[in-house]
Design a protein around this motif. Structure first.
Motif, short mmCIF file in Angstrom:
data_model
loop_
_atom_site.label_atom_id
_atom_site.label_comp_id
_atom_site.label_asym_id
_atom_site.label_seq_id
_atom_site.Cartn_x
_atom_site.Cartn_y
_atom_site.Cartn_z
N ALA A 75 0.93 -1.24 0.15
CA ALA A 75 0.10 -0.11 -0.10
C ALA A 75 0.85 1.59 0.03
O ALA A 75 0.64 2.21 -0.76
N SER A 76 1.90 1.22 0.83
CA SER A 76 2.73 2.36 0.91
C SER A 76 3.56 2.60 -0.55
O SER A 76 3.87 3.68 -0.68
N GLU A 77 3.70 1.49 -1.32
CA GLU A 77 4.47 1.73 -2.59
C GLU A 77 3.16 2.03 -3.68
O GLU A 77 3.66 2.15 -4.78
N GLY A 78 2.06 2.23 -2.99
CA GLY A 78 1.11 2.98 -4.19
C GLY A 78 0.25 1.78 -4.71
O GLY A 78 -0.81 2.06 -5.35
N ARG A 79 0.27 0.43 -4.16
CA ARG A 79 -0.64 -0.40 -4.66
C ARG A 79 -1.77 -0.19 -4.03
O ARG A 79 -1.96 -0.44 -2.64
#
Length: 143
Positions: A75-79
């Motif tokens: 999630a923190s990588e944008g997923r």
């Protein structure tokens, strides 16, 4: 503030997660993370702490804390983290990225949906910085 998964409860038949508050005469007193409403669960309730839950992988079992951290990393990588009511293919693809070696024969879509629900609640009401077993033991020794 760190989240202690040993104090976060899932109760069969009850939606959401609960924070353990105290031992009652014949059960436990817990507070809903979302509603902040206190409830007493009796000895017949099936109560599990999130720290006791693991998922099956090809290598054995992976503790829920590690699964949640992997999900949060994605999630923190944008997923985008899919909703538990999302498409089965989207949910399975997400878990294939978060936990590539999960055991498809024993970690079912229904389990994935439950983990997604828990993730969503923790994301809203707690943190993904979890208390470790060592920190929990040290706190017990200090008290």
């Amino acid at each position: 503030m760190k989240t202690d998964l040993a104090k976060i409860l899932s109760v069969s038949g009850h939606h959401g997660l609960y924070l353990y508050l105290a031992q009652a005469r014949n059960g436990v007193i817990a507070e809903s993370l979302a509603e902040k409403k206190r409830t007493v669960f009796d000895a017949h309730s099936r109560v599990s702490t999130l720290s006791d839950i693991a998922i099956y992988t090809s290598e054995g079992e992976l503790r829920l804390a590690e699964v949640l951290k992997a999900m949060n990393r994605l999630a923190s990588e944008g997923r985008a983290v899919p909703a538990s009511k999302g498409s089965p293919d989207e949910i399975k693809a997400f878990f294939a990225d978060a936990v590539p070696d999960y055991d498809e024969g024993r970690f079912y879509l229904s389990h994935m949906k439950k983990v997604l629900d828990w993730y969503s609640e923790l994301d809203k009401w707690a943190s993904f910085d979890f208390v470790t077993d060592e920190e929990r033991e040290k706190e017990l020794e200090d008290n």
